[in-house]
Design a protein around this motif. Structure first.
Motif, PDB file in Angstrom:
ATOM      1  N   GLY A 334       0.813  -1.210   0.000  1.00 19.08           N
ATOM      2  CA  GLY A 334       0.000   0.000   0.000  1.00 19.08           C
ATOM      3  C   GLY A 334       0.844   1.257   0.000  1.00 19.08           C
ATOM      4  O   GLY A 334       0.558   2.225  -0.720  1.00 19.08           O
ATOM      5  N   ALA A 335       1.898   1.256   0.807  1.00 21.32           N
ATOM      6  CA  ALA A 335       2.783   2.423   0.869  1.00 21.32           C
ATOM      7  C   ALA A 335       3.476   2.662  -0.467  1.00 21.32           C
ATOM      8  O   ALA A 335       3.670   3.820  -0.881  1.00 21.32           O
ATOM      9  CB  ALA A 335       3.814   2.229   1.972  1.00 21.32           C
ATOM     10  N   LEU A 336       3.843   1.594  -1.163  1.00 14.96           N
ATOM     11  CA  LEU A 336       4.507   1.740  -2.455  1.00 14.96           C
ATOM     12  C   LEU A 336       3.563   2.349  -3.486  1.00 14.96           C
ATOM     13  O   LEU A 336       3.950   3.226  -4.268  1.00 14.96           O
ATOM     14  CB  LEU A 336       5.017   0.379  -2.930  1.00 14.96           C
ATOM     15  CG  LEU A 336       5.731   0.363  -4.292  1.00 14.96           C
ATOM     16  CD1 LEU A 336       6.917   1.313  -4.295  1.00 14.96           C
ATOM     17  CD2 LEU A 336       6.180  -1.059  -4.633  1.00 14.96           C
ATOM     18  N   VAL A 337       2.316   1.897  -3.488  1.00 13.52           N
ATOM     19  CA  VAL A 337       1.323   2.455  -4.405  1.00 13.52           C
ATOM     20  C   VAL A 337       1.128   3.944  -4.132  1.00 13.52           C
ATOM     21  O   VAL A 337       1.156   4.778  -5.053  1.00 13.52           O
ATOM     22  CB  VAL A 337      -0.020   1.706  -4.289  1.00 13.52           C
ATOM     23  CG1 VAL A 337      -1.134   2.476  -4.997  1.00 13.52           C
ATOM     24  CG2 VAL A 337       0.100   0.301  -4.858  1.00 13.52           C
ATOM     25  N   ALA A 342       1.775   9.461  -5.777  1.00 11.14           N
ATOM     26  CA  ALA A 342       2.075  10.823  -5.330  1.00 11.14           C
ATOM     27  C   ALA A 342       3.192  11.431  -6.170  1.00 11.14           C
ATOM     28  O   ALA A 342       3.124  12.608  -6.567  1.00 11.14           O
ATOM     29  CB  ALA A 342       2.466  10.804  -3.851  1.00 11.14           C
ATOM     30  N   GLU A 343       4.230  10.647  -6.460  1.00 12.96           N
ATOM     31  CA  GLU A 343       5.320  11.155  -7.288  1.00 12.96           C
ATOM     32  C   GLU A 343       4.861  11.383  -8.722  1.00 12.96           C
ATOM     33  O   GLU A 343       5.257  12.356  -9.367  1.00 12.96           O
ATOM     34  CB  GLU A 343       6.497  10.175  -7.248  1.00 12.96           C
ATOM     35  CG  GLU A 343       7.686  10.569  -8.109  1.00 12.96           C
ATOM     36  CD  GLU A 343       8.358  11.870  -7.683  1.00 12.96           C
ATOM     37  OE1 GLU A 343       9.237  12.350  -8.429  1.00 12.96           O
ATOM     38  OE2 GLU A 343       8.006  12.428  -6.616  1.00 12.96           O
ATOM     39  N   LEU A 348       3.540  15.248 -13.019  1.00 10.92           N
ATOM     40  CA  LEU A 348       2.543  15.752 -13.964  1.00 10.92           C
ATOM     41  C   LEU A 348       2.233  17.221 -13.697  1.00 10.92           C
ATOM     42  O   LEU A 348       1.994  17.990 -14.638  1.00 10.92           O
ATOM     43  CB  LEU A 348       1.274  14.910 -13.876  1.00 10.92           C
ATOM     44  CG  LEU A 348       1.403  13.460 -14.359  1.00 10.92           C
ATOM     45  CD1 LEU A 348       0.064  12.739 -14.227  1.00 10.92           C
ATOM     46  CD2 LEU A 348       1.898  13.410 -15.801  1.00 10.92           C
ATOM     47  N   GLN A 349       2.247  17.615 -12.439  1.00  8.98           N
ATOM     48  CA  GLN A 349       2.037  19.025 -12.119  1.00  8.98           C
ATOM     49  C   GLN A 349       3.119  19.881 -12.790  1.00  8.98           C
ATOM     50  O   GLN A 349       2.824  20.933 -13.376  1.00  8.98           O
ATOM     51  CB  GLN A 349       2.084  19.224 -10.603  1.00  8.98           C
ATOM     52  CG  GLN A 349       1.885  20.668 -10.160  1.00  8.98           C
ATOM     53  CD  GLN A 349       2.103  20.828  -8.667  1.00  8.98           C
ATOM     54  OE1 GLN A 349       2.508  19.898  -7.985  1.00  8.98           O
ATOM     55  NE2 GLN A 349       1.851  22.013  -8.154  1.00  8.98           N
ATOM     56  N   ALA A 350       4.343  19.432 -12.749  1.00  7.50           N
ATOM     57  CA  ALA A 350       5.445  20.156 -13.381  1.00  7.50           C
ATOM     58  C   ALA A 350       5.293  20.199 -14.895  1.00  7.50           C
ATOM     59  O   ALA A 350       5.825  21.104 -15.559  1.00  7.50           O
ATOM     60  CB  ALA A 350       6.783  19.514 -13.006  1.00  7.50           C
ATOM     61  N   ALA A 351       4.529  19.231 -15.438  1.00  8.18           N
ATOM     62  CA  ALA A 351       4.331  19.168 -16.894  1.00  8.18           C
ATOM     63  C   ALA A 351       3.054  19.872 -17.337  1.00  8.18           C
ATOM     64  O   ALA A 351       2.663  19.763 -18.506  1.00  8.18           O
ATOM     65  CB  ALA A 351       4.304  17.707 -17.334  1.00  8.18           C
ATOM     66  N   THR A 363      -4.568   7.143  -1.014  1.00  3.47           N
ATOM     67  CA  THR A 363      -3.930   7.732  -2.194  1.00  3.47           C
ATOM     68  C   THR A 363      -4.119   9.243  -2.214  1.00  3.47           C
ATOM     69  O   THR A 363      -3.182  10.000  -2.489  1.00  3.47           O
ATOM     70  CB  THR A 363      -4.513   7.114  -3.476  1.00  3.47           C
ATOM     71  OG1 THR A 363      -4.324   5.702  -3.451  1.00  3.47           O
ATOM     72  CG2 THR A 363      -3.838   7.694  -4.717  1.00  3.47           C
ATOM     73  N   ALA A 364      -5.327   9.695  -1.919  1.00  6.29           N
ATOM     74  CA  ALA A 364      -5.604  11.127  -1.928  1.00  6.29           C
ATOM     75  C   ALA A 364      -4.716  11.863  -0.937  1.00  6.29           C
ATOM     76  O   ALA A 364      -4.191  12.948  -1.233  1.00  6.29           O
ATOM     77  CB  ALA A 364      -7.077  11.373  -1.608  1.00  6.29           C
ATOM     78  N   GLY A 365      -4.547  11.291   0.253  1.00  2.00           N
ATOM     79  CA  GLY A 365      -3.704  11.930   1.243  1.00  2.00           C
ATOM     80  C   GLY A 365      -2.278  12.089   0.757  1.00  2.00           C
ATOM     81  O   GLY A 365      -1.652  13.150   0.944  1.00  2.00           O
ATOM     82  N   ALA A 366      -1.750  11.050   0.132  1.00  3.73           N
ATOM     83  CA  ALA A 366      -0.376  11.118  -0.363  1.00  3.73           C
ATOM     84  C   ALA A 366      -0.244  12.106  -1.518  1.00  3.73           C
ATOM     85  O   ALA A 366       0.734  12.859  -1.609  1.00  3.73           O
ATOM     86  CB  ALA A 366       0.070   9.721  -0.813  1.00  3.73           C
ATOM     87  N   VAL A 367      -1.234  12.128  -2.401  1.00  4.27           N
ATOM     88  CA  VAL A 367      -1.163  13.001  -3.572  1.00  4.27           C
ATOM     89  C   VAL A 367      -1.254  14.473  -3.194  1.00  4.27           C
ATOM     90  O   VAL A 367      -0.471  15.302  -3.670  1.00  4.27           O
ATOM     91  CB  VAL A 367      -2.261  12.623  -4.585  1.00  4.27           C
ATOM     92  CG1 VAL A 367      -2.409  13.707  -5.662  1.00  4.27           C
ATOM     93  CG2 VAL A 367      -1.940  11.284  -5.236  1.00  4.27           C
TER      94      VAL A 367
END
Length: 426
Positions: A334-337, A342-343, A348-351, A363-367
């Motif tokens: 789960g942590a790896l996903v 998140a990365e 994608l934000q930078a792009a 997932t939402a929390g990490a993102v």
């Protein structure tokens, strides 16, 4: 501040914000404990923690810290918000956090009302239903972090707390506010301290909420906010705020990042594939072997057509999930996903991606942490429990933070129709 809320995950916080905003309260969502700038001006503030699946002691510490900030900011009523499917193990965290917040507020009675009828979560004779199925017979029995094998909430909560747990049944609820208040008094006199309350429809939530108008601490799902907000509206404490039908969004590309393995999210992925949206599976074995990475997943999304919505997902069925957990470990996988998605979001934000639909609370929390989002305003409802939101601190982004179990099969397709491109400055 009329209502100060502590939510145990990001998507649940957004769900609650939507309910409060639709009932007319100016509502702001804060990601994690706020910094030195303090709390914004709002009728309701929801602090979104990532405390649902952490050790109980850690959840208690975070929740008490959030409650202290909200009380210092003038909150007249506290709401501890958890999942409408009561996600928690026998070791916590709903019971321990409720105990701690009761002690903090000096209260000796509260309710536990997870029901959310609009999303098919109802409680009858203390038993939680998901649609027509008991919680223990629903797909939640296969939840990767908090599998729910008992639908009797009195029993579930009693395993988590030393405080006596009582029940107020639907027979009382349908008799109105006065009957509910009387039942609260009777249960309190009998020594009960946390009361499970039956709920079959939204009208029941409003009745229960009215009976809780003098209760310093209320606990439950987002549905109970219907009645709590209505108390302040009836008292003339809230100005009118029209419901939003659409949300302005910054120019930029769109992506779906799905970490949930729920039945609903898997159906949404299948519908996206059937509609020919570009989709790419996150493969844990490929990640571990170096054949796939956050960078390669981001690069895949970047080369898709500019006007498309790319879908990157890790959602496995229960059998596949069990195989992964047996090989890699539940928490490690789960942590790896979460870390990978998140990365991907950050890259994608930078792009130039500015529109994100995230499926799954963890997932939402990490993102949102990776994107640097700290405060959200609430926009239009996409589906029960899921609004569009826009960052009002940090990068200018719009986000839909979806609990894994929420939304119809076409959710990934229809969500974007509620966004309109913001007019450029001239």
């Amino acid at each position: 501040m009329l209502i100060g809320a502590i939510a145990d995950d990001i998507t649940g916080a957004t769900d609650l914000c939507l309910t409060l905003a639709r009932e007319g309260l100016r509502t702001v969502q804060i990601m994690g404990l706020p910094g030195p700038l303090g709390l914004p001006d709002a009728d309701a503030i929801v602090i979104a923690l990532k405390s649902r699946s952490v050790p109980a002691a850690e959840a208690v510490e975070m929740s008490v810290a959030a409650a202290n900030l909200l009380r210092a900011g003038g909150a007249e009523q506290l709401l501890f918000k958890y999942c409408s499917t009561f996600d928690s193990t026998n070791a916590g965290n709903i019971g321990p956090v409720t105990e701690a917040l009761l002690a903090l507020t000096g209260s000796d009675l509260t309710i536990a009302c997870p029901s959310f009828p609009a999303a098919g979560r109802t409680t009858y004779r203390g038993h939680l239903f998901v649609g027509d199925a008991l919680l223990s017979d629903s797909p939640l029995k296969d939840h990767p972090l908090n599998p729910m094998h008992d639908a009797n909430l009195v029993r579930v909560l009693a395993r988590q707390t030393a405080l006596p747990v009582g029940l107020v049944t639907i027979d009382t609820i349908t008799n109105g506010e006065a009957a509910v208040r009387q039942a609260f008094a009777v249960q309190h006199a009998a020594g009960k301290r946390i009361l499970i309350v039956d709920t079959l429809q939204d009208a029941d939530l409003r009745t229960i909420g009215a009976a809780c108008s003098d209760m310093m601490l209320v606990t439950g799902g987002s549905g109970i906010a219907l009645g709590l907000a209505a108390n302040f509206v009836r008292a003339g404490r809230v100005a009118s705020h029209p419901e939003r039908a659409r949300m302005a969004a910054p120019t930029g590309r769109a992506v779906v990042l799905a970490g949930s393995c729920s039945v609903a999210t898997r159906g949404q992925i299948a519908a996206a594939q059937a509609a020919d949206l570009p989709t790419q599976a996150l493969d844990l074995d490929a990640l571990l072997s170096g054949q796939q990475s956050a960078a390669s997943l981001a690069d895949w999304a970047i080369i898709q057509p500019q006007d498309s919505v790319s879908v990157i997902y890790s959602s496995a069925d229960p059998a596949g999930l069990q195989t992964i957990h047996a090989r890699l470990g539940q928490h490690a996988s789960g942590a790896l996903v979460e870390a990978t998605l998140a990365e991907v979001a950050r890259l994608l934000q930078a792009a130039g991606f500015s529109r994100y639909l995230i499926a799954g609370g963890e997932t939402a929390g990490a993102v949102v942490a990776a994107l640097g989002v700290t405060t959200l305003e609430i926009g239009p409802e996409i589906a029960p429990g899921v609004p569009w939101t826009r960052s009002i601190s940090g990068p200018d982004l719009v986000l839909a933070l979806k609990s894994g179990n929420f939304g119809s099969d076409d959710f990934f397709l229809k969500a974007w129709t509620l966004l309109e491109t913001e007019a450029a400055d001239v």
